[in-house]
Design an enzyme around this catalytic site. Structure first.
Site: not given
Length: 150
Positions: A67-68, A71
């Site tokens: 998820h990170e 980003h």
């Protein structure tokens, strides 16, 4: 697991799933309470909540890392890196990252609902943490007056 091992895992996940290198720092941040991890826009570093790894194991941590990294890689490429952006949602589903992380017991503070209001017109109920001035606010559905129940 220490920060060096975390750094190695993040670099491996980045190469395997994104086919792009991770060239910044990844570390555990003990001050994170309500989130599994975060991407820092200015430094491009990643921070993770150690309690998620301790409570739920490596699979949960890998989902948060993916998820990170979504980003991270989208921001580096000047594409939509925010949660609501189409690029982010598409990349997250392609790599199989987690959209939300699990709740660590005792980490999030649950606030009690203290005030309940009912619409005099349609009967809709509104539960609030804070008090509402019933002379100023009306029902959002039928514009009827609000009456405090409890």
């Amino acid at each position: 697991m220490n920060n060096d091992e975390l750094q190695q895992i993040v670099e491996t996940v980045s190469e395997k799933w994104f086919r792009l290198p991770f060239r910044h720092k990844a570390k555990f941040n003990s001050r994170l309470r309500t989130t599994g991890g975060r991407y820092l826009l200015r430094s491009h570093n990643l921070e993770f909540n150690r309690k998620h790894y301790e409570q739920f194991g490596m699979d949960e941590l890998i989902g948060i890392i993916k998820h990170e990294l979504c980003h991270y890689h989208l921001h580096i490429q000047n594409r939509g890196y925010k949660h609501q952006d189409r690029d982010f949602k598409l990349l997250l589903s392609q790599v199989g990252g987690s959209r939300y992380c699990q709740v660590v017991p005792g980490q999030r503070r649950v606030e009690a609902i203290k005030h309940t209001y009912e619409c005099a017109g349609c009967g809709s109920k509104y539960r609030r943490k804070r008090r509402i001035d019933t002379s100023r606010f009306v029902c959002g559905k039928c514009r009827g007056g609000l009456v405090k129940i409890s």
